[in-house]
Enzyme design. Structure first.
Site, PDB file in Angstrom:
ATOM      1  CE  LYS A 124      18.893 -24.703  10.079  1.00 32.99           C
ATOM      2  NZ  LYS A 124      18.125 -23.483  10.244  1.00 32.99           N
TER       3      LYS A 124
HETATM    4  N1  PMP Z   1      12.573 -21.817   8.442  1.00 31.93           N
HETATM    5  C1  PMP Z   1      13.792 -21.340   8.727  1.00 31.93           C
HETATM    6  C2  PMP Z   1      14.319 -20.213   7.915  1.00 31.93           C
HETATM    7  C3  PMP Z   1      14.541 -21.876   9.778  1.00 31.93           C
HETATM    8  O1  PMP Z   1      15.755 -21.383  10.060  1.00 31.93           O
HETATM    9  C4  PMP Z   1      13.995 -22.937  10.539  1.00 31.93           C
HETATM   10  C5  PMP Z   1      14.767 -23.507  11.700  1.00 31.93           C
HETATM   11  N2  PMP Z   1      15.606 -24.532  11.311  1.00 31.93           N
HETATM   12  C6  PMP Z   1      12.730 -23.417  10.187  1.00 31.93           C
HETATM   13  C7  PMP Z   1      12.040 -22.837   9.140  1.00 31.93           C
HETATM   14  C8  PMP Z   1      12.107 -24.571  10.918  1.00 31.93           C
HETATM   15  O2  PMP Z   1      12.754 -25.779  10.586  1.00 31.93           O
HETATM   16  P1  PMP Z   1      12.865 -26.983  11.607  1.00 31.93           P
HETATM   17  O3  PMP Z   1      11.497 -27.229  12.117  1.00 31.93           O
HETATM   18  O4  PMP Z   1      13.389 -28.101  10.814  1.00 31.93           O
HETATM   19  O5  PMP Z   1      13.790 -26.545  12.679  1.00 31.93           O
END
Ligand code: PMP
Length: 316
Positions: A157
């Site tokens: 991320k």
């Molecule tokens: N894809 C992206 C690009 C994101 O930014 C997020 C949000 N964190 C997600 C998927 C979903 O991830 P999560 O369920 O862990 O928040």
């Protein structure tokens, strides 16, 4: 909102206004940070704040940290403790978003990740619904492509990768849609701008694989587990073609920010009959109950912040 907000910054809890970095900092110039987004849900009845899947977020952050050659002095357990202490210090009594960030802190010109010190910070903000609509989303397939694993790895991320998200989301909103679905360079569906995507076809739940340039969502895994356990529906993970979006019976986004949000239109075509579908609704309702501590079986995913006497979870 509490009177005075604190951040965790360079090893200390400090008033948020004192948590400042130089404009020369590497993360500002080159996007070399990794972050998480964690939700805390305020349960009014129990006067408790539940942080959702805290450990899992910090475990994923450790993977991002490794990919980006960031040094983190803290263990996953320590990061969890810092988050709990920070939310407690901020006396949050409404839904909250916790944003930890580990970043490269060199103030020299040049993109290298070596000989480049790392820093860590965390702050919280009150945070309600990400999508302001209750009726289901109208989305567009983006003309932007998702960053690839060999470009900026989406499984980490990385702050800089969110330029990709920003372009896609912004165009969608400017064109009058609620959000976008992004394809990989190979033309297959990757995910939503900042969330994962599920479709339903003939009663089957389908989502993309971890090789489709997605962030491997914690909500995605939550949805798979509750669909299996509570609705007796298994999820198939496979590539999804763009035109399968047009023929799906149901569709929903999921993510920490997005929670579980049904999609009712893609590229000006109704999803199914254009109404929120029954499986999407069931998953959305279950997710809401689970995150708010209403289903005991899933208390395993909740970290209480205040842990007062009499609370069901984590009572001391
Ligand atoms: N894809 C992206 C690009 C994101 O930014 C997020 C949000 N964190 C997600 C998927 C979903 O991830 P999560 O369920 O862990 O928040």
């Amino acid at each position: 909102m509490s009177e005075k907000s604190y951040a965790y910054f360079a090893g200390n809890f400090v008033p948020i206004d004192e948590a400042k970095i130089s404009i020369k900092t590497h993360v500002v110039q080159y996007g070399t940070g990794v972050f998480e987004g964690i939700r805390g849900y305020w349960n009014e009845k129990e006067e408790e704040m539940y942080l959702f899947r805290l450990q899992d977020h910090f475990k994923r952050m450790m993977d991002s940290i490794k990919i980006m050659r960031i040094d983190c002095k803290h263990s996953v357990d320590e990061l969890c403790k810092i988050a709990v202490e920070l939310v407690g210090k901020n006396k949050n009594r409404e839904d909250v978003y916790v944003r930890p960030l580990a970043y490269k802190a060199s103030e020299s010109i040049g993109p290298s990740l070596i000989n480049n010190p790392s820093e860590f910070c965390m702050f919280t903000v009150p945070f309600g619904a990400y999508f302001k609509t209750s009726g289901g989303l109208r989305v567009v397939v983006s003309s932007w492509r998702r960053v690839e694993d060999n470009a900026i790895p989406p499984r980490a991320k990385v702050t800089g990768a969110y330029a990709n998200t920003a372009l896609s989301k912004t165009d969608a909103v400017l064109y009058g849609f609620d959000d976008s679905i992004v394809l990989s360079e190979d033309g297959h569906v990757s995910e939503g701008s900042a969330m994962n995507l599920f479709i339903v076809k003939n009663g089957e739940l389908i989502t993309t694989t971890s090789f489709d340039n997605i962030l491997e969502g914690i909500t995605l895994h939550t949805v798979m587990e509750i669909a299996r356990e509570e609705l007796r529906i298994e999820t198939t993970r496979r590539k999804i073609d763009r035109t399968e979006l047009y023929t799906a019976d149901e569709m929903f986004f999921c993510g920490t920010g997005a929670e579980v949000t049904p999609v009712i239109e893609v590229d000006k075509r109704p999803v199914g009959n254009g109404q929120i579908g029954p499986i999407s609704k069931a998953v959305q309702d279950l997710y809401h109950k689970i995150t708010h501590g209403e289903i005991e079986k899933y208390h395993k995913w909740l970290t209480p912040v205040y842990a007062k006497k009499g609370n069901k979870i984590g009572a001391r």
